[in-house]
Design a protein around this motif. Structure first.
Motif: not given
Length: 489
Positions: A32, A36, A39-40, A44, A68, A71, A155-156
């Motif tokens: 990543i 990005e 953004d993730l 979340y 993840r 994030a 899902r984001p």
């Protein structure tokens, strides 16, 4: 530092790789990019907010280290949520007890964690823990790729997210440590304490922009990324890790002592500064790391309650000719003193606030017997705790011993036996009751042993458990010595 990281990811070279994954050959690829990852985290945060989670709510997280997981931590920090770190390898009974204590409003788990814990029935082998049991403790959502049998995905989202409360003394994270299955124990760090720990790591390691760092823990990822460095997650296989180190030539490497030993056995060459902790690292191991190319090799003394507490470089550790294990000077802001029984007590800005359900206490009882040199360095002289340290994992016998008392077992202990390399083997010493058939006992014990997950003992021995004192309590030290003799035969 989490605020700083969230800002830096978007404004400081957002197209630069943030986290690198390894391939089976030891090559690296971008998992990543910095923008990005920002953004993730925003996605979340929006998704968690849309589920009605408000400041002070608890989110259980069982996700492998990586983008993840980071994030989610950034999203929780932004919303003022509290993270409860869950370990699915602890076994279903321990995991259920810990969930019962933390009472998360939502559990986030990747597919691998769900399979391991038995949450994804089709993927579980023989685990007796199903989603309905966990659902009673709170809803479950899958983070990342969803496989058959897993909970629905988180899902984001893209909706606007209000800022969470900026409470320095608000809870940030819960990390489980000791206690029994019936009464688990958990460390609570506040937002201010977590920030202090991260600042201490940043000041100690001092990662530089544009460099690469090899390591996978939260305390590696956050300071490195905030400084503008790129983080590579270590390969699991020693041969792939050795190739990864050769191709990446990281400025900083963090590996546990068992990882260092297997990497050295695979012919790994090191570069820059190497950091190790989570288990004892003697001077000989650090010296081997420097012989393999590292400019410096550091041992970091840390606890779940205080990370990090002290650090020492190989040259100073090798020069120590007294008794005990030199772990170095307390890091800036850390204070150390000794209790009457010479147990090491620590405190500092990054110390845990309290244990969940208990009153705050600024001083941490480490469970380690120690001495303080005239210039203030800490020298460890053995553990007072019953904890067993195996492959950089803390295993608390009280969590698992009750399950070993199946019909026909009179007494059972889990003890650590030194393996000669600074690590321990976990051994179950089982005392059969009068007339018990050992073969039938082994068959009966197979069920609780299977449910112990990563705490499953390396060996099960039948024999008499030594007792000591007026109360005739089990003598763990004598039991460990007995098991060592039996294993040496």
């Amino acid at each position: 530092m989490l605020d700083r990281l969230a800002h830096a990811l978007r404004t400081d070279h957002p197209d630069r790789p943030a986290v690198l994954h390894h391939t089976r050959t030891g090559a690296t690829r971008t998992a990543i990019r910095r923008g990005e990852l920002a953004d993730l985290a925003d996605g979340y945060a929006a998704a968690l907010h849309a589920r009605g989670l408000s400041p002070g709510a608890t989110v259980g997280v069982a996700v492998r280290p990586g983008p993840r997981a980071l994030a989610v931590m950034l999203a929780a920090h932004r919303l003022g949520l509290r993270i409860a770190v869950l370990d699915p390898t602890a076994g279903p009974d321990v995991l259920a007890a810990r969930l019962g204590l933390a009472r998360p409003d939502l559990v986030l788990a990747d597919a691998a964690a769900q399979a391991l814990a038995g949450w994804a029935g089709p993927l579980a082998r023989r685990a007796d823990l199903a989603l309905p049991r966990l659902a009673a403790l709170g809803p479950v959502a899958t983070l990342g790729r969803r496989l058959p049998g897993c909970a629905p995905r988180l899902r984001p989202a893209t909706a606007p997210v209000p800022a969470g409360r900026d409470e320095r003394d608000g809870d940030a994270v819960i990390v489980f440590t000791s206690g029994t299955t019936a009464r688990p124990r958990a460390v609570v760090h506040t937002r201010e304490g977590l920030a202090a720990g991260l600042r201490t790591v940043a000041d100690l390691v001092a990662p530089q922009p544009g460099t690469s760092v090899l390591g996978g823990t939260f305390f590696v990822l956050v300071p490195a990324l905030a400084a503008g460095a790129t983080v590579a997650l270590p390969a699991r296989r020693p041969e792939a890790l050795a190739r990864q180190l050769a191709r990446l030539a990281p400025a900083h490497t963090y590996l546990t002592p068992p990882q260092l030993r297997t990497a050295l056995s695979a012919g790994a060459r090191f570069s820059g500064r190497v950091w190790t902790g989570s288990a004892p690292a003697d001077a000989a191991l650090l010296h081997r790391v420097k012989q393999a190319g590292a400019e410096q090799a550091w041992s970091v003394y840390a606890l779940t309650e205080l990370f990090p507490a002290a650090a020492v470089e190989e040259s100073d550790k090798s020069a120590h000719d007294g008794d005990g294990d030199l772990v170095g000077h307390p890091l800036p802001g850390i204070r150390a003193r000794l209790a009457d029984d010479r147990e090491l007590l620590l405190t500092g800005p990054g110390a845990r606030h309290r244990y969940l359900g208990e009153e705050p206490d600024p001083w941490i009882r480490t469970g380690d017997r120690a001495a303080l040199t005239p210039d203030g360095r800490i020298v460890l002289a053995g553990r007072l705790k019953d904890m067993v340290l195996r492959r950089a994992e803390n295993i608390y016998p009280g969590l698992y011993e009750p399950a070993l008392h199946v019909p026909g077992v009179e007494l059972a202990l889990l003890v650590g036996v030194p393996d000669g390399h600074g690590d321990e083997r976990l051994v179950a010493l089982v005392q059969p009751g009068p007339g018990a058939d050992p073969r039938q006992l082994r068959a009966a014990l197979s069920i609780p042993l299977d449910r112990m997950g990563s705490a499953r003992p390396d060996a099960v021995l039948f024999g008499t458990v030594p007792l000591a004192g007026r109360s005739r309590k089990p003598d763990r030290s004598a039991a460990s010595a007995h098991c060592a003799r039996e294993l040496a035969r």
